[in-house]
Design an enzyme around this catalytic site. Structure first.
Site, PDB file in Angstrom:
ATOM      1  N   ASN A  10      -3.187   4.861   0.643  1.00 50.66           N
ATOM      2  CA  ASN A  10      -2.088   3.929   0.374  1.00 50.66           C
ATOM      3  C   ASN A  10      -0.851   4.573  -0.233  1.00 50.66           C
ATOM      4  O   ASN A  10       0.167   3.906  -0.403  1.00 50.66           O
ATOM      5  CB  ASN A  10      -2.547   2.743  -0.501  1.00 50.66           C
ATOM      6  CG  ASN A  10      -3.595   1.911   0.198  1.00 50.66           C
ATOM      7  OD1 ASN A  10      -3.381   1.502   1.334  1.00 50.66           O
ATOM      8  ND2 ASN A  10      -4.734   1.715  -0.428  1.00 50.66           N
ATOM      9  N   ARG A  17       5.750  -1.547  -1.556  1.00 48.00           N
ATOM     10  CA  ARG A  17       5.188  -2.622  -2.375  1.00 48.00           C
ATOM     11  C   ARG A  17       4.986  -2.121  -3.801  1.00 48.00           C
ATOM     12  O   ARG A  17       4.975  -0.932  -4.050  1.00 48.00           O
ATOM     13  CB  ARG A  17       3.815  -3.040  -1.840  1.00 48.00           C
ATOM     14  CG  ARG A  17       3.803  -3.588  -0.449  1.00 48.00           C
ATOM     15  CD  ARG A  17       3.300  -5.036  -0.433  1.00 48.00           C
ATOM     16  NE  ARG A  17       3.031  -5.487   0.918  1.00 48.00           N
ATOM     17  CZ  ARG A  17       3.977  -5.779   1.806  1.00 48.00           C
ATOM     18  NH1 ARG A  17       5.241  -5.647   1.472  1.00 48.00           N
ATOM     19  NH2 ARG A  17       3.662  -6.199   3.013  1.00 48.00           N
ATOM     20  N   TYR A  22       4.693   1.574  -9.151  1.00 47.16           N
ATOM     21  CA  TYR A  22       4.809   2.901  -8.529  1.00 47.16           C
ATOM     22  C   TYR A  22       6.248   3.330  -8.260  1.00 47.16           C
ATOM     23  O   TYR A  22       6.481   4.411  -7.711  1.00 47.16           O
ATOM     24  CB  TYR A  22       4.000   2.932  -7.225  1.00 47.16           C
ATOM     25  CG  TYR A  22       2.530   2.659  -7.461  1.00 47.16           C
ATOM     26  CD1 TYR A  22       1.766   3.514  -8.247  1.00 47.16           C
ATOM     27  CD2 TYR A  22       1.912   1.525  -6.930  1.00 47.16           C
ATOM     28  CE1 TYR A  22       0.427   3.257  -8.486  1.00 47.16           C
ATOM     29  CE2 TYR A  22       0.572   1.261  -7.162  1.00 47.16           C
ATOM     30  CZ  TYR A  22      -0.164   2.121  -7.940  1.00 47.16           C
ATOM     31  OH  TYR A  22      -1.486   1.876  -8.186  1.00 47.16           O
ATOM     32  N   ASN A  74      -3.749  13.858  -5.955  1.00 46.06           N
ATOM     33  CA  ASN A  74      -3.771  12.469  -6.401  1.00 46.06           C
ATOM     34  C   ASN A  74      -4.737  11.749  -5.470  1.00 46.06           C
ATOM     35  O   ASN A  74      -4.356  11.331  -4.373  1.00 46.06           O
ATOM     36  CB  ASN A  74      -2.378  11.845  -6.327  1.00 46.06           C
ATOM     37  CG  ASN A  74      -2.374  10.413  -6.851  1.00 46.06           C
ATOM     38  OD1 ASN A  74      -3.429   9.819  -7.058  1.00 46.06           O
ATOM     39  ND2 ASN A  74      -1.187   9.850  -7.048  1.00 46.06           N
ATOM     40  N   ALA A  77      -7.089   5.670  -5.037  1.00 44.53           N
ATOM     41  CA  ALA A  77      -8.261   4.835  -5.358  1.00 44.53           C
ATOM     42  C   ALA A  77      -9.556   5.645  -5.371  1.00 44.53           C
ATOM     43  O   ALA A  77     -10.499   5.313  -6.106  1.00 44.53           O
ATOM     44  CB  ALA A  77      -8.363   3.693  -4.357  1.00 44.53           C
ATOM     45  N   GLU A  98      -4.976  17.312 -11.368  1.00 45.47           N
ATOM     46  CA  GLU A  98      -5.009  15.894 -10.984  1.00 45.47           C
ATOM     47  C   GLU A  98      -3.693  15.251 -11.418  1.00 45.47           C
ATOM     48  O   GLU A  98      -3.234  15.477 -12.539  1.00 45.47           O
ATOM     49  CB  GLU A  98      -6.179  15.223 -11.709  1.00 45.47           C
ATOM     50  CG  GLU A  98      -6.268  13.717 -11.518  1.00 45.47           C
ATOM     51  CD  GLU A  98      -7.310  13.087 -12.461  1.00 45.47           C
ATOM     52  OE1 GLU A  98      -7.653  13.697 -13.500  1.00 45.47           O
ATOM     53  OE2 GLU A  98      -7.761  11.978 -12.148  1.00 45.47           O
ATOM     54  N   ARG A 111      -9.958   1.799 -13.696  1.00 49.91           N
ATOM     55  CA  ARG A 111      -9.144   3.005 -13.478  1.00 49.91           C
ATOM     56  C   ARG A 111      -9.356   4.057 -14.575  1.00 49.91           C
ATOM     57  O   ARG A 111      -8.725   5.107 -14.561  1.00 49.91           O
ATOM     58  CB  ARG A 111      -7.659   2.637 -13.394  1.00 49.91           C
ATOM     59  CG  ARG A 111      -7.324   1.782 -12.189  1.00 49.91           C
ATOM     60  CD  ARG A 111      -5.836   1.568 -12.033  1.00 49.91           C
ATOM     61  NE  ARG A 111      -5.552   0.335 -11.335  1.00 49.91           N
ATOM     62  CZ  ARG A 111      -5.507   0.200  -9.999  1.00 49.91           C
ATOM     63  NH1 ARG A 111      -5.676   1.232  -9.220  1.00 49.91           N
ATOM     64  NH2 ARG A 111      -5.275  -0.972  -9.442  1.00 49.91           N
TER      65      ARG A 111
HETATM   66  O1  CA2 Z   1      -1.102   6.092 -10.325  1.00 54.63           O
HETATM   67  C1  CA2 Z   1      -1.558   6.657  -9.319  1.00 54.63           C
HETATM   68  O2  CA2 Z   1      -1.008   7.628  -8.796  1.00 54.63           O
HETATM   69  C2  CA2 Z   1      -2.821   6.124  -8.651  1.00 54.63           C
HETATM   70  O3  CA2 Z   1      -3.587   7.247  -8.222  1.00 54.63           O
HETATM   71  C3  CA2 Z   1      -2.370   5.301  -7.464  1.00 54.63           C
HETATM   72  C4  CA2 Z   1      -3.511   4.598  -6.748  1.00 54.63           C
HETATM   73  C5  CA2 Z   1      -4.404   3.841  -7.722  1.00 54.63           C
HETATM   74  O4  CA2 Z   1      -5.521   3.317  -7.046  1.00 54.63           O
HETATM   75  C6  CA2 Z   1      -4.872   4.722  -8.856  1.00 54.63           C
HETATM   76  O5  CA2 Z   1      -5.643   3.947  -9.750  1.00 54.63           O
HETATM   77  C7  CA2 Z   1      -3.679   5.310  -9.599  1.00 54.63           C
HETATM   78  C8  CA2 Z   1      -2.976   3.605  -5.719  1.00 54.63           C
HETATM   79  C9  CA2 Z   1      -2.043   4.195  -4.711  1.00 54.63           C
HETATM   80  C10 CA2 Z   1      -1.507   3.081  -3.877  1.00 54.63           C
HETATM   81  O6  CA2 Z   1      -0.127   3.183  -3.840  1.00 54.63           O
HETATM   82  C11 CA2 Z   1       0.580   2.095  -3.450  1.00 54.63           C
HETATM   83  C12 CA2 Z   1       1.914   2.292  -3.247  1.00 54.63           C
HETATM   84  C13 CA2 Z   1       2.710   1.252  -2.883  1.00 54.63           C
HETATM   85  C14 CA2 Z   1       2.167  -0.003  -2.686  1.00 54.63           C
HETATM   86  C15 CA2 Z   1       0.830  -0.195  -2.886  1.00 54.63           C
HETATM   87  C16 CA2 Z   1       0.029   0.857  -3.265  1.00 54.63           C
END
Ligand code: CA2
Length: 144
Positions: A10, A17, A22, A74, A77, A98, A111
């Site tokens: 993702n 989104r 993010y 990274n 999930a 990481e 998380r």
């Molecule tokens: O904070 C981070 O970089 C995460 O690795 C991002 C992951 C999340 O599951 C981790 O807990 C923390 C999610 C990446 C999904 O990115 C998106 C970007 C835009 C819209 C939706 C999701």
């Protein structure tokens, strides 16, 4: 000195989104930040990879052996679920950092677990996309 930046599921949706978590920058911005940082830090090469598939990420980690000197990852999930990615990082035994865009330690309980962390010498959280530049700097200092 060659580095591999791996991004999990993702992250290709960045900027589309959840900008409150993010940010508004896109995946292309992430790639540009990594390439700029790598050039400034004196890396000979950086490859930036993204996949939504756990097995493809594991394959990429395995392929890094003998090709790259270190990894910035990274796992998104898969951070919180994947023993397979942890085992691959341990198997290749390349120095790894990481990185998380968000401050995962301030978010939901699920998380708070990171499997990948056990195979990484440093973790960066909550610095947005600039965290990748920070990770590449730590990796370079570690390799020097
Ligand atoms: O904070 C981070 O970089 C995460 O690795 C991002 C992951 C999340 O599951 C981790 O807990 C923390 C999610 C990446 C999904 O990115 C998106 C970007 C835009 C819209 C939706 C999701």
């Amino acid at each position: 000195m060659k580095s591999l930046v791996i991004n999990g599921p993702n992250l290709n949706m960045l900027g589309v989104r959840e900008p409150d978590i993010y940010g508004r920058q896109t995946y292309d911005d992430l790639v540009a930040i990594c390439k700029k940082a790598a050039t400034e830090l004196g890396y000979d090469e950086v490859e930036v990879f993204q996949s939504n598939h756990e097995g493809a990420i594991i394959d990429k980690i395995q392929e890094a052996l003998g090709t790259f000197d270190g990894i910035v990852i990274n796992p998104a999930a898969y951070t919180h679920t994947s023993v397979g990615i942890l085992d691959a990082l341990k198997a290749v035994a390349l120095p790894a950092v990481e990185v998380h865009i968000s401050a995962v330690e301030e978010r939901e309980d699920f998380r708070q677990v990171s499997y990948a962390r056990a195979a990484c010498f440093a973790t960066i959280t909550g610095e947005g996309l600039e965290g990748y530049a920070h990770a590449l700097r730590l990796l370079k200092d570690h390799l020097a």
